[in-house]
Design a protein around this motif. Sequence first.
Motif, mmCIF file in Angstrom:
data_model
loop_
_atom_site.group_PDB
_atom_site.id
_atom_site.type_symbol
_atom_site.label_atom_id
_atom_site.label_comp_id
_atom_site.label_asym_id
_atom_site.label_seq_id
_atom_site.Cartn_x
_atom_site.Cartn_y
_atom_site.Cartn_z
ATOM 1 N N ALA A 295 10.770 9.998 16.124
ATOM 2 C CA ALA A 295 10.326 10.336 14.117
ATOM 3 C C ALA A 295 11.757 10.626 14.085
ATOM 4 O O ALA A 295 11.867 11.056 13.116
ATOM 5 N N SER A 297 14.466 7.626 12.721
ATOM 6 C CA SER A 297 14.777 6.387 12.709
ATOM 7 C C SER A 297 16.757 5.926 13.000
ATOM 8 O O SER A 297 17.041 5.067 13.637
ATOM 9 N N THR A 334 8.182 7.075 4.962
ATOM 10 C CA THR A 334 9.177 8.646 3.535
ATOM 11 C C THR A 334 8.655 8.278 2.196
ATOM 12 O O THR A 334 8.216 9.558 1.839
ATOM 13 N N GLY A 373 18.063 10.088 8.827
ATOM 14 C CA GLY A 373 16.873 8.751 9.519
ATOM 15 C C GLY A 373 17.023 10.327 10.632
ATOM 16 O O GLY A 373 16.661 9.599 11.777
ATOM 17 N N ALA A 377 13.293 15.080 8.560
ATOM 18 C CA ALA A 377 14.564 14.683 7.060
ATOM 19 C C ALA A 377 13.515 14.682 5.601
ATOM 20 O O ALA A 377 13.695 15.292 4.487
ATOM 21 N N GLY A 378 12.481 14.022 6.071
ATOM 22 C CA GLY A 378 11.904 13.537 4.336
ATOM 23 C C GLY A 378 11.481 14.718 4.155
ATOM 24 O O GLY A 378 10.967 15.181 2.810
ATOM 25 N N ASP A 407 5.473 12.660 10.920
ATOM 26 C CA ASP A 407 6.570 12.539 10.985
ATOM 27 C C ASP A 407 6.830 10.764 11.783
ATOM 28 O O ASP A 407 7.657 9.410 12.100
ATOM 29 N N ARG A 410 5.416 8.045 9.739
ATOM 30 C CA ARG A 410 5.907 7.140 8.643
ATOM 31 C C ARG A 410 7.337 7.047 9.666
ATOM 32 O O ARG A 410 7.727 5.903 8.838
ATOM 33 N N ASN A 414 8.477 3.312 8.726
ATOM 34 C CA ASN A 414 10.329 2.646 7.985
ATOM 35 C C ASN A 414 11.108 1.709 9.017
ATOM 36 O O ASN A 414 11.944 1.201 8.533
HETATM 37 N N1 ASP Z 1 12.006 10.684 10.499
HETATM 38 C C1 ASP Z 1 11.556 10.201 9.304
HETATM 39 C C2 ASP Z 1 12.661 9.121 9.487
HETATM 40 O O1 ASP Z 1 14.162 8.934 10.390
HETATM 41 C C3 ASP Z 1 12.818 10.386 8.212
HETATM 42 C C4 ASP Z 1 11.093 11.643 7.794
HETATM 43 O O2 ASP Z 1 11.713 12.523 7.912
HETATM 44 O O3 ASP Z 1 10.714 11.197 6.842
HETATM 45 O O4 ASP Z 1 12.762 7.899 9.730
#
Ligand code: ASP
Length: 450
Positions: A295, A297, A334, A373, A377-378, A407, A410, A414
Amino acid sequence: MWSRWRRLPLHWQILVAMALGLALGVGLDQLAKAGTIDRSVAERAAGIGQQVGKLFLALLSMLVVPLILSSLVSGVVGVPDLRGLRSMSIWTFGFYLISSLLAIATGILVVNLIRPGDGLDYATLHAAAVGHGSAMPEGAAAAGQAGASSLWDVLFRMVPENVIAASSSNRLILAVIFFAIMLGVFIKKVERDGNESGRIMARFFTALFDVMMAMTSWVVSLAPYGIAGFLVSLGASGGLAIAGHLGAYMLAVALGLVIHAVVTLPLLLWVLGRRSPLAHAKAMAPALMTAFSTASSNATLPLTLRCLDERARVDSRVSSFTIPLGATVNMDGTALYEAVAVLFIAQTLGDLSLTQQIVVVFMALAASVGAAGIPHAGTVMMVIVLQAVGLPTEAVIVILAVDRVLDMARTTVNVWSDSCGAAIVARRAAGSLPPPGETEADAAPALADA
Ligand code: ASP
Protein backbone atom coordinates in the motif's frame (compact mmCIF):
# COMPACT_ATOMS: atom_id res chain seq x y z
CA MET A 1 14.34 -27.27 -5.48
CA TRP A 2 15.90 -23.97 -4.35
CA SER A 3 17.52 -23.31 -7.69
CA ARG A 4 14.25 -24.10 -9.50
CA TRP A 5 12.46 -21.63 -7.22
CA ARG A 6 15.08 -18.96 -7.94
CA ARG A 7 14.69 -19.52 -11.68
CA LEU A 8 10.93 -18.96 -11.49
CA PRO A 9 9.98 -15.52 -12.91
CA LEU A 10 9.58 -12.94 -10.15
CA HIS A 11 5.84 -12.44 -10.60
CA TRP A 12 5.25 -16.17 -10.11
CA GLN A 13 7.45 -16.19 -7.04
CA ILE A 14 5.42 -13.30 -5.62
CA LEU A 15 2.10 -14.91 -6.52
CA VAL A 16 3.06 -18.21 -4.87
CA ALA A 17 4.36 -16.34 -1.82
CA MET A 18 1.11 -14.35 -1.59
CA ALA A 19 -1.03 -17.48 -1.80
CA LEU A 20 1.07 -19.39 0.76
CA GLY A 21 1.23 -16.42 3.13
CA LEU A 22 -2.51 -15.83 2.97
CA ALA A 23 -3.34 -19.54 3.32
CA LEU A 24 -1.10 -19.83 6.37
CA GLY A 25 -2.51 -16.67 7.94
CA VAL A 26 -6.18 -17.47 7.31
CA GLY A 27 -5.58 -21.11 8.33
CA LEU A 28 -4.13 -20.07 11.69
CA ASP A 29 -6.96 -17.59 12.23
CA GLN A 30 -9.57 -20.28 11.55
CA LEU A 31 -7.82 -22.80 13.82
CA ALA A 32 -7.74 -20.22 16.59
CA LYS A 33 -11.44 -19.46 16.05
CA ALA A 34 -12.25 -23.17 16.24
CA GLY A 35 -10.25 -23.43 19.45
CA THR A 36 -7.82 -26.00 17.97
CA ILE A 37 -4.88 -23.72 18.70
CA ASP A 38 -4.44 -20.93 21.14
CA ARG A 39 -5.20 -17.41 19.79
CA SER A 40 -1.75 -16.33 20.90
CA VAL A 41 -0.19 -18.69 18.29
CA ALA A 42 -2.05 -16.90 15.47
CA GLU A 43 -1.14 -13.55 16.97
CA ARG A 44 2.52 -14.53 17.23
CA ALA A 45 2.50 -15.64 13.56
CA ALA A 46 0.84 -12.36 12.56
CA GLY A 47 3.50 -10.47 14.52
CA ILE A 48 6.40 -12.33 12.89
CA GLY A 49 4.84 -11.92 9.44
CA GLN A 50 4.45 -8.22 10.00
CA GLN A 51 8.08 -7.80 11.12
CA VAL A 52 9.36 -9.68 8.04
CA GLY A 53 7.16 -7.49 5.83
CA LYS A 54 8.28 -4.33 7.60
CA LEU A 55 11.93 -5.25 7.17
CA PHE A 56 11.38 -5.58 3.44
CA LEU A 57 9.50 -2.28 3.43
CA ALA A 58 12.36 -0.63 5.30
CA LEU A 59 14.85 -1.91 2.69
CA LEU A 60 12.70 -0.52 -0.10
CA SER A 61 12.14 2.78 1.68
CA MET A 62 15.87 3.11 2.26
CA LEU A 63 16.34 3.30 -1.51
CA VAL A 64 13.65 5.90 -2.14
CA VAL A 65 15.40 9.24 -1.59
CA PRO A 66 18.71 8.40 -3.34
CA LEU A 67 16.81 6.65 -6.11
CA ILE A 68 14.47 9.59 -6.71
CA LEU A 69 17.30 12.08 -6.63
CA SER A 70 19.63 10.16 -8.95
CA SER A 71 16.81 9.01 -11.20
CA LEU A 72 15.35 12.46 -11.74
CA VAL A 73 18.69 14.22 -12.15
CA SER A 74 19.96 11.59 -14.58
CA GLY A 75 16.59 11.67 -16.34
CA VAL A 76 16.76 15.43 -16.84
CA VAL A 77 20.41 15.52 -17.86
CA GLY A 78 19.91 12.51 -20.14
CA VAL A 79 17.58 14.50 -22.37
CA PRO A 80 19.84 16.15 -24.92
CA ASP A 81 18.08 19.45 -25.32
CA LEU A 82 15.38 21.62 -23.88
CA ARG A 83 13.01 20.67 -26.67
CA GLY A 84 13.17 17.02 -25.57
CA LEU A 85 12.66 17.97 -21.94
CA ARG A 86 9.74 20.19 -22.80
CA SER A 87 8.03 17.56 -24.90
CA MET A 88 8.58 14.91 -22.21
CA SER A 89 7.25 17.21 -19.48
CA ILE A 90 4.18 18.23 -21.48
CA TRP A 91 3.26 14.62 -22.20
CA THR A 92 3.98 13.56 -18.63
CA PHE A 93 1.92 16.26 -16.94
CA GLY A 94 -0.76 16.08 -19.62
CA PHE A 95 -1.18 12.37 -18.99
CA TYR A 96 -1.16 12.78 -15.22
CA LEU A 97 -3.82 15.46 -15.37
CA ILE A 98 -6.10 13.70 -17.82
CA SER A 99 -5.85 10.25 -16.25
CA SER A 100 -6.50 11.63 -12.76
CA LEU A 101 -9.51 13.64 -13.96
CA LEU A 102 -10.89 10.59 -15.77
CA ALA A 103 -10.45 8.57 -12.57
CA ILE A 104 -12.32 11.18 -10.53
CA ALA A 105 -15.10 11.38 -13.12
CA THR A 106 -15.45 7.58 -12.98
CA GLY A 107 -15.61 7.71 -9.18
CA ILE A 108 -18.26 10.43 -9.17
CA LEU A 109 -20.34 8.57 -11.73
CA VAL A 110 -20.19 5.28 -9.84
CA VAL A 111 -20.94 6.78 -6.44
CA ASN A 112 -23.93 8.68 -7.84
CA LEU A 113 -25.25 5.51 -9.44
CA ILE A 114 -24.70 3.12 -6.53
CA ARG A 115 -25.46 5.72 -3.84
CA PRO A 116 -23.82 3.71 -1.05
CA GLY A 117 -24.70 6.34 1.55
CA ASP A 118 -28.46 6.19 0.99
CA GLY A 119 -30.33 4.85 3.98
CA LEU A 120 -27.32 5.27 6.25
CA ASP A 121 -27.29 7.83 8.99
CA TYR A 122 -24.07 9.72 9.64
CA ALA A 123 -24.56 10.06 13.38
CA THR A 124 -25.10 6.32 13.79
CA LEU A 125 -22.10 5.47 11.61
CA HIS A 126 -19.92 7.90 13.53
CA ALA A 127 -21.02 6.58 16.90
CA ALA A 128 -20.41 3.01 15.73
CA ALA A 129 -16.92 3.89 14.48
CA VAL A 130 -16.01 5.62 17.73
CA GLY A 131 -17.51 2.81 19.80
CA HIS A 132 -15.57 0.32 17.70
CA GLY A 133 -12.38 2.09 18.73
CA SER A 134 -11.62 3.34 15.23
CA ALA A 135 -8.59 5.57 15.32
CA MET A 136 -6.19 6.80 12.71
CA PRO A 137 -4.33 3.67 11.60
CA GLU A 138 -0.61 3.31 12.14
CA GLY A 139 1.18 5.49 9.64
CA ALA A 140 -1.76 7.81 9.13
CA ALA A 141 -0.91 9.94 12.10
CA ALA A 142 2.63 10.23 10.84
CA ALA A 143 1.39 11.00 7.37
CA GLY A 144 -0.70 13.70 8.97
CA GLN A 145 2.43 15.57 9.97
CA ALA A 146 2.98 16.06 6.30
CA GLY A 147 -0.71 16.42 5.65
CA ALA A 148 -2.08 19.65 4.34
CA SER A 149 -4.98 21.78 5.31
CA SER A 150 -5.19 23.99 2.22
CA LEU A 151 -4.17 24.21 -1.39
CA TRP A 152 -1.34 26.55 -0.44
CA ASP A 153 0.03 23.92 1.91
CA VAL A 154 0.33 21.52 -1.01
CA LEU A 155 2.35 24.14 -2.91
CA PHE A 156 4.52 25.03 0.07
CA ARG A 157 5.33 21.40 0.63
CA MET A 158 6.93 21.38 -2.82
CA VAL A 159 9.56 23.98 -2.02
CA PRO A 160 11.84 22.82 0.77
CA GLU A 161 13.32 25.36 3.14
CA ASN A 162 16.07 22.89 3.79
CA VAL A 163 16.68 20.16 1.28
CA ILE A 164 18.71 17.99 3.66
CA ALA A 165 15.89 18.06 6.19
CA ALA A 166 13.37 17.26 3.44
CA SER A 167 15.47 14.29 2.31
CA SER A 168 15.37 12.86 5.79
CA SER A 169 11.69 12.01 5.45
CA ASN A 170 9.96 9.87 2.86
CA ARG A 171 6.88 11.96 3.54
CA LEU A 172 8.39 15.08 2.02
CA ILE A 173 9.17 13.54 -1.33
CA LEU A 174 7.48 16.35 -3.24
CA ALA A 175 10.19 18.68 -1.97
CA VAL A 176 12.98 16.27 -2.99
CA ILE A 177 11.43 16.00 -6.45
CA PHE A 178 11.33 19.76 -6.85
CA PHE A 179 14.96 20.10 -5.81
CA ALA A 180 16.08 17.19 -8.03
CA ILE A 181 14.45 18.66 -11.14
CA MET A 182 16.03 22.06 -10.46
CA LEU A 183 19.39 20.41 -9.88
CA GLY A 184 19.09 18.51 -13.16
CA VAL A 185 18.10 21.59 -15.11
CA PHE A 186 20.99 23.65 -13.71
CA ILE A 187 23.54 20.88 -14.22
CA LYS A 188 22.40 20.90 -17.82
CA LYS A 189 22.72 24.66 -18.02
CA VAL A 190 26.25 24.63 -16.58
CA GLU A 191 27.15 21.80 -18.93
CA ARG A 192 25.73 23.70 -21.85
CA ASP A 193 27.82 26.75 -20.98
CA GLY A 194 30.80 24.50 -21.70
CA ASN A 195 31.74 24.20 -18.04
CA GLU A 196 33.42 20.90 -17.13
CA SER A 197 31.64 20.85 -13.74
CA GLY A 198 28.30 20.30 -15.46
CA ARG A 199 29.64 17.25 -17.26
CA ILE A 200 31.20 15.82 -14.09
CA MET A 201 27.96 16.24 -12.17
CA ALA A 202 25.92 14.70 -14.98
CA ARG A 203 28.21 11.67 -15.00
CA PHE A 204 28.17 11.46 -11.22
CA PHE A 205 24.37 11.32 -10.99
CA THR A 206 24.11 8.90 -13.89
CA ALA A 207 26.67 6.66 -12.18
CA LEU A 208 24.85 6.98 -8.84
CA PHE A 209 21.63 5.97 -10.57
CA ASP A 210 23.28 2.85 -12.07
CA VAL A 211 24.56 1.80 -8.66
CA MET A 212 21.19 2.48 -7.01
CA MET A 213 19.47 0.36 -9.62
CA ALA A 214 21.89 -2.51 -8.95
CA MET A 215 21.02 -2.25 -5.26
CA THR A 216 17.36 -2.15 -6.18
CA SER A 217 17.66 -5.43 -8.09
CA TRP A 218 18.89 -7.14 -4.99
CA VAL A 219 16.17 -5.75 -2.73
CA VAL A 220 13.54 -6.57 -5.34
CA SER A 221 14.58 -10.22 -5.35
CA LEU A 222 13.50 -10.33 -1.70
CA ALA A 223 9.98 -9.18 -2.55
CA PRO A 224 8.30 -12.63 -2.30
CA TYR A 225 9.41 -13.05 1.33
CA GLY A 226 8.40 -9.58 2.46
CA ILE A 227 5.05 -9.84 0.72
CA ALA A 228 4.38 -13.31 2.16
CA GLY A 229 5.06 -11.85 5.61
CA PHE A 230 2.47 -9.13 5.11
CA LEU A 231 -0.15 -11.60 3.97
CA VAL A 232 0.44 -14.00 6.87
CA SER A 233 -0.15 -11.05 9.16
CA LEU A 234 -3.24 -9.88 7.26
CA GLY A 235 -4.82 -13.34 7.30
CA ALA A 236 -3.90 -14.31 10.87
CA SER A 237 -5.12 -11.08 12.42
CA GLY A 238 -8.55 -11.45 10.85
CA GLY A 239 -7.84 -8.28 8.89
CA LEU A 240 -9.89 -9.54 5.99
CA ALA A 241 -13.18 -9.22 7.85
CA ILE A 242 -15.13 -6.24 6.54
CA ALA A 243 -17.57 -4.01 8.26
CA GLY A 244 -21.05 -4.85 6.93
CA HIS A 245 -22.62 -1.42 6.53
CA LEU A 246 -19.64 -0.14 4.57
CA GLY A 247 -20.04 -2.91 1.97
CA ALA A 248 -21.80 -0.73 -0.62
CA TYR A 249 -19.21 2.02 -0.17
CA MET A 250 -16.39 -0.48 -0.69
CA LEU A 251 -18.15 -1.82 -3.74
CA ALA A 252 -18.39 1.69 -5.21
CA VAL A 253 -14.66 2.34 -4.68
CA ALA A 254 -13.74 -1.10 -6.02
CA LEU A 255 -15.97 -0.79 -9.07
CA GLY A 256 -14.58 2.65 -9.90
CA LEU A 257 -11.01 1.38 -9.54
CA VAL A 258 -11.69 -1.65 -11.72
CA ILE A 259 -13.27 0.45 -14.49
CA HIS A 260 -10.34 2.85 -14.44
CA ALA A 261 -7.73 0.08 -14.35
CA VAL A 262 -9.16 -2.31 -16.91
CA VAL A 263 -10.97 0.04 -19.29
CA THR A 264 -9.74 3.64 -19.19
CA LEU A 265 -5.99 3.15 -18.66
CA PRO A 266 -5.65 0.21 -21.10
CA LEU A 267 -7.49 2.26 -23.74
CA LEU A 268 -5.13 5.21 -23.23
CA LEU A 269 -2.14 2.85 -23.34
CA TRP A 270 -3.35 1.19 -26.50
CA VAL A 271 -4.35 4.33 -28.38
CA LEU A 272 -1.58 6.71 -27.26
CA GLY A 273 1.20 4.30 -26.34
CA ARG A 274 0.54 1.70 -29.03
CA ARG A 275 1.23 -1.11 -26.59
CA SER A 276 -0.67 -4.25 -25.71
CA PRO A 277 -2.21 -3.54 -22.28
CA LEU A 278 -2.11 -7.24 -21.42
CA ALA A 279 1.58 -7.61 -22.18
CA HIS A 280 2.30 -4.42 -20.28
CA ALA A 281 0.33 -5.61 -17.26
CA LYS A 282 2.24 -8.89 -17.30
CA ALA A 283 5.54 -7.05 -17.41
CA MET A 284 4.47 -4.85 -14.51
CA ALA A 285 3.04 -7.71 -12.42
CA PRO A 286 5.78 -7.78 -9.72
CA ALA A 287 5.41 -4.02 -9.15
CA LEU A 288 1.61 -4.22 -9.07
CA MET A 289 1.66 -7.07 -6.57
CA THR A 290 4.13 -5.19 -4.39
CA ALA A 291 1.94 -2.09 -4.53
CA PHE A 292 -1.02 -4.20 -3.45
CA SER A 293 0.70 -5.73 -0.47
CA THR A 294 2.64 -2.67 0.75
CA ALA A 295 0.00 0.00 0.00
CA SER A 296 2.86 2.37 -0.75
CA SER A 297 3.72 3.83 -4.16
CA ASN A 298 7.00 5.15 -2.80
CA ALA A 299 8.11 1.78 -1.49
CA THR A 300 7.10 0.21 -4.80
CA LEU A 301 9.04 2.77 -6.83
CA PRO A 302 12.24 0.67 -7.08
CA LEU A 303 10.24 -2.23 -8.49
CA THR A 304 8.28 0.00 -10.86
CA LEU A 305 11.53 1.30 -12.34
CA ARG A 306 13.02 -2.19 -12.57
CA CYS A 307 9.96 -3.70 -14.25
CA LEU A 308 9.69 -0.87 -16.78
CA ASP A 309 13.36 -1.12 -17.59
CA GLU A 310 13.88 -4.87 -17.74
CA ARG A 311 10.50 -6.40 -18.43
CA ALA A 312 8.46 -3.76 -20.28
CA ARG A 313 11.51 -2.33 -22.07
CA VAL A 314 10.37 1.27 -21.77
CA ASP A 315 13.10 3.82 -22.58
CA SER A 316 14.85 4.27 -19.23
CA ARG A 317 15.53 7.96 -19.91
CA VAL A 318 11.79 8.45 -19.86
CA SER A 319 10.93 6.18 -16.93
CA SER A 320 13.67 7.63 -14.74
CA PHE A 321 12.04 11.03 -15.24
CA THR A 322 8.36 10.10 -15.08
CA ILE A 323 8.25 7.40 -12.40
CA PRO A 324 9.69 9.28 -9.40
CA LEU A 325 7.33 12.12 -10.30
CA GLY A 326 4.37 9.85 -10.88
CA ALA A 327 4.82 7.91 -7.64
CA THR A 328 4.07 11.09 -5.73
CA VAL A 329 2.08 13.27 -8.06
CA ASN A 330 0.04 10.88 -10.21
CA MET A 331 -2.35 8.95 -8.02
CA ASP A 332 -5.41 8.02 -10.04
CA GLY A 333 -6.59 5.45 -7.52
CA THR A 334 -6.28 7.90 -4.65
CA ALA A 335 -8.05 10.66 -6.60
CA LEU A 336 -10.96 8.34 -7.42
CA TYR A 337 -11.14 7.15 -3.84
CA GLU A 338 -11.20 10.71 -2.46
CA ALA A 339 -14.17 11.56 -4.67
CA VAL A 340 -16.13 8.41 -3.81
CA ALA A 341 -15.41 8.63 -0.07
CA VAL A 342 -16.35 12.30 0.23
CA LEU A 343 -19.56 11.85 -1.74
CA PHE A 344 -20.40 8.76 0.33
CA ILE A 345 -19.99 10.76 3.53
CA ALA A 346 -22.08 13.55 2.01
CA GLN A 347 -24.83 11.06 1.13
CA THR A 348 -25.10 9.95 4.75
CA LEU A 349 -25.58 13.58 5.75
CA GLY A 350 -27.79 14.85 2.97
CA ASP A 351 -26.28 15.47 -0.44
CA LEU A 352 -23.94 17.74 -2.37
CA SER A 353 -25.07 20.14 -5.09
CA LEU A 354 -23.60 19.95 -8.58
CA THR A 355 -21.35 22.94 -7.88
CA GLN A 356 -20.09 21.28 -4.72
CA GLN A 357 -19.41 18.09 -6.66
CA ILE A 358 -17.32 20.13 -9.10
CA VAL A 359 -15.37 21.52 -6.15
CA VAL A 360 -14.82 17.90 -5.08
CA VAL A 361 -13.30 17.14 -8.51
CA PHE A 362 -10.61 19.79 -8.13
CA MET A 363 -9.95 19.21 -4.46
CA ALA A 364 -9.70 15.45 -4.99
CA LEU A 365 -7.12 16.17 -7.67
CA ALA A 366 -5.16 18.45 -5.32
CA ALA A 367 -5.38 15.91 -2.50
CA SER A 368 -4.06 13.13 -4.72
CA VAL A 369 -1.15 15.30 -5.86
CA GLY A 370 -0.34 16.30 -2.30
CA ALA A 371 -0.65 12.82 -0.79
CA ALA A 372 2.68 11.12 -0.12
CA GLY A 373 3.10 7.63 -1.56
CA ILE A 374 2.75 5.94 1.81
CA PRO A 375 -0.05 3.92 3.43
CA HIS A 376 -3.19 5.90 4.35
CA ALA A 377 -1.81 9.22 3.07
CA GLY A 378 -4.90 9.65 0.88
CA THR A 379 -7.18 9.31 3.89
CA VAL A 380 -5.31 12.03 5.73
CA MET A 381 -5.42 14.33 2.71
CA MET A 382 -9.17 13.85 2.47
CA VAL A 383 -9.47 16.52 5.13
CA ILE A 384 -8.87 19.26 2.53
CA VAL A 385 -11.66 17.92 0.32
CA LEU A 386 -14.09 17.66 3.24
CA GLN A 387 -13.25 21.17 4.36
CA ALA A 388 -13.73 22.63 0.89
CA VAL A 389 -17.34 21.46 0.73
CA GLY A 390 -18.15 22.18 4.35
CA LEU A 391 -18.33 18.59 5.61
CA PRO A 392 -17.08 17.69 9.11
CA THR A 393 -13.42 16.68 8.92
CA GLU A 394 -13.76 14.07 11.65
CA ALA A 395 -16.04 12.18 9.22
CA VAL A 396 -12.87 10.38 8.09
CA ILE A 397 -13.26 8.14 11.11
CA VAL A 398 -16.39 6.59 9.60
CA ILE A 399 -14.49 4.93 6.77
CA LEU A 400 -11.29 4.04 8.61
CA ALA A 401 -12.33 0.49 9.46
CA VAL A 402 -12.06 -0.57 5.83
CA ASP A 403 -9.31 1.77 4.73
CA ARG A 404 -6.44 -0.71 4.61
CA VAL A 405 -8.01 -2.96 1.98
CA LEU A 406 -9.05 0.02 -0.14
CA ASP A 407 -5.58 1.52 0.24
CA MET A 408 -4.04 -1.67 -1.15
CA ALA A 409 -6.37 -1.52 -4.14
CA ARG A 410 -5.94 2.19 -4.90
CA THR A 411 -2.15 2.01 -4.56
CA THR A 412 -2.12 -0.76 -7.19
CA VAL A 413 -4.08 1.52 -9.54
CA ASN A 414 -1.71 4.40 -8.75
CA VAL A 415 1.31 2.33 -9.79
CA TRP A 416 -0.47 0.89 -12.84
CA SER A 417 -1.27 4.42 -14.02
CA ASP A 418 2.35 5.53 -13.52
CA SER A 419 3.55 2.61 -15.61
CA CYS A 420 1.03 3.30 -18.41
CA GLY A 421 2.10 6.95 -18.32
CA ALA A 422 5.78 6.03 -18.73
CA ALA A 423 5.02 3.84 -21.75
CA ILE A 424 2.84 6.51 -23.35
CA VAL A 425 5.36 9.31 -22.79
CA ALA A 426 8.17 7.10 -24.12
CA ARG A 427 6.19 6.56 -27.29
CA ARG A 428 5.01 10.13 -27.72
CA ALA A 429 8.25 11.91 -26.84
CA ALA A 430 10.41 9.45 -28.80
CA GLY A 431 10.74 11.90 -31.69
CA SER A 432 12.47 14.49 -29.54
CA LEU A 433 14.98 12.08 -27.97
CA PRO A 434 18.06 10.64 -29.69
CA PRO A 435 17.93 6.87 -30.43
CA PRO A 436 18.20 4.87 -27.17
CA GLY A 437 21.61 3.43 -28.13
CA GLU A 438 23.15 6.86 -27.80
CA THR A 439 24.06 7.41 -24.17
CA GLU A 440 24.03 10.65 -22.24
CA ALA A 441 27.79 10.50 -22.23
CA ASP A 442 27.76 10.50 -26.02
CA ALA A 443 25.26 13.28 -26.11
CA ALA A 444 26.98 15.44 -23.53
CA PRO A 445 30.13 16.37 -25.50
CA ALA A 446 28.01 17.26 -28.50
CA LEU A 447 26.06 19.58 -26.28
CA ALA A 448 29.12 21.06 -24.72
CA ASP A 449 30.64 21.62 -28.14
CA ALA A 450 27.50 23.24 -29.44
N1 ASP B 1 -1.15 4.52 -0.25
C1 ASP B 1 -1.30 5.30 -1.44
C2 ASP B 1 -0.02 5.24 -2.24
O1 ASP B 1 1.03 5.04 -1.70
C3 ASP B 1 -1.66 6.70 -1.15
C4 ASP B 1 -3.02 6.75 -0.53
O2 ASP B 1 -3.14 6.60 0.68
O3 ASP B 1 -3.99 6.88 -1.27
O4 ASP B 1 -0.04 5.38 -3.43
